[in-house]
Design a protein around this motif. Structure first.
Motif, PDB file in Angstrom:
ATOM      1  N   GLY A  21       0.816  -1.207   0.000  1.00 14.17           N
ATOM      2  CA  GLY A  21       0.000   0.000   0.000  1.00 14.17           C
ATOM      3  C   GLY A  21       0.849   1.257   0.000  1.00 14.17           C
ATOM      4  O   GLY A  21       1.868   1.346   0.674  1.00 14.17           O
ATOM      5  N   GLY A  22       0.440   2.219  -0.777  1.00 15.71           N
ATOM      6  CA  GLY A  22       1.119   3.506  -0.801  1.00 15.71           C
ATOM      7  C   GLY A  22       2.380   3.575  -1.630  1.00 15.71           C
ATOM      8  O   GLY A  22       3.053   4.601  -1.647  1.00 15.71           O
ATOM      9  N   LEU A  23       2.731   2.493  -2.318  1.00 14.97           N
ATOM     10  CA  LEU A  23       3.932   2.519  -3.158  1.00 14.97           C
ATOM     11  C   LEU A  23       3.700   3.415  -4.368  1.00 14.97           C
ATOM     12  O   LEU A  23       2.658   3.359  -5.003  1.00 14.97           O
ATOM     13  CB  LEU A  23       4.303   1.107  -3.621  1.00 14.97           C
ATOM     14  N   VAL A  24       4.684   4.258  -4.652  1.00 14.50           N
ATOM     15  CA  VAL A  24       4.602   5.221  -5.741  1.00 14.50           C
ATOM     16  C   VAL A  24       5.732   4.950  -6.726  1.00 14.50           C
ATOM     17  O   VAL A  24       6.884   4.784  -6.312  1.00 14.50           O
ATOM     18  CB  VAL A  24       4.735   6.656  -5.173  1.00 14.50           C
ATOM     19  N   PRO A  25       5.451   4.917  -8.033  1.00 18.96           N
ATOM     20  CA  PRO A  25       6.532   4.733  -9.006  1.00 18.96           C
ATOM     21  C   PRO A  25       7.481   5.936  -8.992  1.00 18.96           C
ATOM     22  O   PRO A  25       7.045   7.082  -8.873  1.00 18.96           O
ATOM     23  CB  PRO A  25       5.813   4.649 -10.349  1.00 18.96           C
ATOM     24  N   LEU A  26       8.759   5.651  -9.095  1.00 24.97           N
ATOM     25  CA  LEU A  26       9.775   6.698  -9.118  1.00 24.97           C
ATOM     26  C   LEU A  26      10.890   6.269 -10.067  1.00 24.97           C
ATOM     27  O   LEU A  26      11.241   5.093 -10.119  1.00 24.97           O
ATOM     28  CB  LEU A  26      10.346   6.914  -7.717  1.00 24.97           C
ATOM     29  N   VAL A  27      11.435   7.226 -10.803  1.00 23.10           N
ATOM     30  CA  VAL A  27      12.522   6.951 -11.740  1.00 23.10           C
ATOM     31  C   VAL A  27      13.769   7.655 -11.241  1.00 23.10           C
ATOM     32  O   VAL A  27      13.743   8.848 -10.914  1.00 23.10           O
ATOM     33  CB  VAL A  27      12.154   7.432 -13.163  1.00 23.10           C
ATOM     34  N   CYS A  28      14.884   6.942 -11.185  1.00 25.87           N
ATOM     35  CA  CYS A  28      16.153   7.512 -10.756  1.00 25.87           C
ATOM     36  C   CYS A  28      16.607   8.571 -11.761  1.00 25.87           C
ATOM     37  O   CYS A  28      16.583   8.342 -12.969  1.00 25.87           O
ATOM     38  CB  CYS A  28      17.208   6.419 -10.641  1.00 25.87           C
ATOM     39  N   ALA A  29      17.039   9.708 -11.242  1.00 24.42           N
ATOM     40  CA  ALA A  29      17.480  10.815 -12.097  1.00 24.42           C
ATOM     41  C   ALA A  29      18.756  10.487 -12.868  1.00 24.42           C
ATOM     42  O   ALA A  29      19.008  11.060 -13.925  1.00 24.42           O
ATOM     43  CB  ALA A  29      17.691  12.063 -11.249  1.00 24.42           C
ATOM     44  N   ARG A  30      19.553   9.555 -12.389  1.00 23.35           N
ATOM     45  CA  ARG A  30      20.821   9.226 -13.045  1.00 23.35           C
ATOM     46  C   ARG A  30      20.667   8.180 -14.137  1.00 23.35           C
ATOM     47  O   ARG A  30      21.113   8.363 -15.253  1.00 23.35           O
ATOM     48  CB  ARG A  30      21.827   8.733 -12.016  1.00 23.35           C
ATOM     49  N   CYS A  31      20.028   7.065 -13.784  1.00 27.43           N
ATOM     50  CA  CYS A  31      20.042   5.922 -14.707  1.00 27.43           C
ATOM     51  C   CYS A  31      18.670   5.520 -15.217  1.00 27.43           C
ATOM     52  O   CYS A  31      18.562   4.598 -16.008  1.00 27.43           O
ATOM     53  CB  CYS A  31      20.704   4.725 -14.033  1.00 27.43           C
ATOM     54  N   ALA A  32      17.638   6.199 -14.751  1.00 32.41           N
ATOM     55  CA  ALA A  32      16.255   5.946 -15.166  1.00 32.41           C
ATOM     56  C   ALA A  32      15.720   4.585 -14.717  1.00 32.41           C
ATOM     57  O   ALA A  32      14.721   4.112 -15.233  1.00 32.41           O
ATOM     58  CB  ALA A  32      16.079   6.119 -16.667  1.00 32.41           C
ATOM     59  N   THR A  33      16.378   3.974 -13.744  1.00 34.95           N
ATOM     60  CA  THR A  33      15.842   2.752 -13.160  1.00 34.95           C
ATOM     61  C   THR A  33      14.528   3.091 -12.471  1.00 34.95           C
ATOM     62  O   THR A  33      14.430   4.079 -11.753  1.00 34.95           O
ATOM     63  CB  THR A  33      16.828   2.151 -12.143  1.00 34.95           C
ATOM     64  N   VAL A  66      11.641   2.245  -9.757  1.00 36.83           N
ATOM     65  CA  VAL A  66      11.388   1.549  -8.502  1.00 36.83           C
ATOM     66  C   VAL A  66      10.024   1.978  -7.977  1.00 36.83           C
ATOM     67  O   VAL A  66       9.421   2.916  -8.492  1.00 36.83           O
ATOM     68  CB  VAL A  66      12.479   1.853  -7.443  1.00 36.83           C
ATOM     69  N   LEU A  67       9.566   1.293  -6.952  1.00 33.80           N
ATOM     70  CA  LEU A  67       8.358   1.680  -6.235  1.00 33.80           C
ATOM     71  C   LEU A  67       8.803   2.108  -4.838  1.00 33.80           C
ATOM     72  O   LEU A  67       9.612   1.424  -4.206  1.00 33.80           O
ATOM     73  CB  LEU A  67       7.375   0.514  -6.158  1.00 33.80           C
ATOM     74  N   VAL A  68       8.300   3.251  -4.376  1.00 34.41           N
ATOM     75  CA  VAL A  68       8.775   3.842  -3.124  1.00 34.41           C
ATOM     76  C   VAL A  68       7.600   4.197  -2.226  1.00 34.41           C
ATOM     77  O   VAL A  68       6.551   4.626  -2.700  1.00 34.41           O
ATOM     78  CB  VAL A  68       9.579   5.133  -3.416  1.00 34.41           C
ATOM     79  N   LYS A  69       7.831   4.051  -0.911  1.00 38.82           N
ATOM     80  CA  LYS A  69       6.852   4.491   0.079  1.00 38.82           C
ATOM     81  C   LYS A  69       7.616   5.081   1.251  1.00 38.82           C
ATOM     82  O   LYS A  69       8.581   4.493   1.744  1.00 38.82           O
ATOM     83  CB  LYS A  69       6.009   3.313   0.551  1.00 38.82           C
ATOM     84  N   LYS A  70       7.210   6.264   1.667  1.00 37.06           N
ATOM     85  CA  LYS A  70       7.757   6.879   2.870  1.00 37.06           C
ATOM     86  C   LYS A  70       6.761   6.617   4.001  1.00 37.06           C
ATOM     87  O   LYS A  70       5.584   6.927   3.875  1.00 37.06           O
ATOM     88  CB  LYS A  70       7.921   8.394   2.706  1.00 37.06           C
ATOM     89  N   THR A  71       7.221   6.033   5.100  1.00 36.35           N
ATOM     90  CA  THR A  71       6.352   5.847   6.258  1.00 36.35           C
ATOM     91  C   THR A  71       6.684   6.843   7.355  1.00 36.35           C
ATOM     92  O   THR A  71       5.928   6.985   8.305  1.00 36.35           O
ATOM     93  CB  THR A  71       6.438   4.409   6.794  1.00 36.35           C
ATOM     94  N   SER A  72       7.822   7.524   7.207  1.00 38.62           N
ATOM     95  CA  SER A  72       8.214   8.602   8.103  1.00 38.62           C
ATOM     96  C   SER A  72       9.355   9.354   7.428  1.00 38.62           C
ATOM     97  O   SER A  72       9.830   8.952   6.364  1.00 38.62           O
ATOM     98  CB  SER A  72       8.672   8.061   9.467  1.00 38.62           C
ATOM     99  N   VAL A  73       9.802  10.420   8.053  1.00 44.91           N
ATOM    100  CA  VAL A  73      10.923  11.176   7.491  1.00 44.91           C
ATOM    101  C   VAL A  73      12.154  10.281   7.355  1.00 44.91           C
ATOM    102  O   VAL A  73      12.879  10.358   6.370  1.00 44.91           O
ATOM    103  CB  VAL A  73      11.241  12.400   8.385  1.00 44.91           C
ATOM    104  N   ARG A  74      12.362   9.402   8.312  1.00 50.40           N
ATOM    105  CA  ARG A  74      13.565   8.569   8.324  1.00 50.40           C
ATOM    106  C   ARG A  74      13.402   7.216   7.624  1.00 50.40           C
ATOM    107  O   ARG A  74      14.388   6.585   7.300  1.00 50.40           O
ATOM    108  CB  ARG A  74      14.004   8.325   9.761  1.00 50.40           C
ATOM    109  N   HIS A  75      12.175   6.752   7.428  1.00 46.62           N
ATOM    110  CA  HIS A  75      11.978   5.405   6.888  1.00 46.62           C
ATOM    111  C   HIS A  75      11.428   5.456   5.473  1.00 46.62           C
ATOM    112  O   HIS A  75      10.399   6.067   5.214  1.00 46.62           O
ATOM    113  CB  HIS A  75      11.031   4.598   7.778  1.00 46.62           C
ATOM    114  N   THR A  76      12.131   4.768   4.586  1.00 44.20           N
ATOM    115  CA  THR A  76      11.738   4.675   3.184  1.00 44.20           C
ATOM    116  C   THR A  76      11.770   3.219   2.765  1.00 44.20           C
ATOM    117  O   THR A  76      12.747   2.515   3.029  1.00 44.20           O
ATOM    118  CB  THR A  76      12.727   5.466   2.284  1.00 44.20           C
ATOM    119  N   SER A  77      10.703   2.760   2.124  1.00 42.55           N
ATOM    120  CA  SER A  77      10.673   1.414   1.548  1.00 42.55           C
ATOM    121  C   SER A  77      10.848   1.533   0.046  1.00 42.55           C
ATOM    122  O   SER A  77      10.209   2.367  -0.595  1.00 42.55           O
ATOM    123  CB  SER A  77       9.332   0.731   1.839  1.00 42.55           C
ATOM    124  N   VAL A  78      11.728   0.696  -0.502  1.00 41.73           N
ATOM    125  CA  VAL A  78      11.977   0.688  -1.945  1.00 41.73           C
ATOM    126  C   VAL A  78      11.782  -0.727  -2.452  1.00 41.73           C
ATOM    127  O   VAL A  78      12.348  -1.670  -1.912  1.00 41.73           O
ATOM    128  CB  VAL A  78      13.414   1.158  -2.284  1.00 41.73           C
TER     129      VAL A  78
END
Length: 86
Positions: A10-22, A24-36
């Motif tokens: 839940g809450g995963l958002v598509p994101l493309v790396c600015a360098r290599c265009a890979t 991934v799916l990302v979710k932030k659950t807090s300022v310090r915690h990121t799921s990739v």
């Protein structure tokens, strides 16, 4: 969706790396915690992972891709990725 599935996906958002265009799916659950979630094998698509693996590090032991991390932080700054409670 089951609670377990919602927690994991839940809450995963598509994101493309600015360098290599890979992509991934990302979710932030807090300022310090990121799921990739990688959508492809990182050592095959990410130059930082590829370099680490070429140097003998197992892909699973690579802590992070610093360029991807910056791409995620930029997405937060741009409002494209929400941080709960922020």
């Amino acid at each position: 969706m089951s609670e377990r599935r919602e927690f994991l996906d839940g809450g995963l958002v598509p994101l493309v790396c600015a360098r290599c265009a890979t992509r991934v799916l990302v979710k932030k659950t807090s300022v310090r915690h990121t799921s990739v979630q990688w959508t492809s094998p990182p050592a095959e698509t990410c130059p930082e992972f590829a370099a680490a693996v070429a140097g003998g590090t197992l892909s699973a032991l690579v802590d992070t891709c610093w360029t991807l991390r910056e791409s995620i932080e930029q997405a937060v700054r741009d409002g494209k990725l929400e941080v709960p409670g922020d």
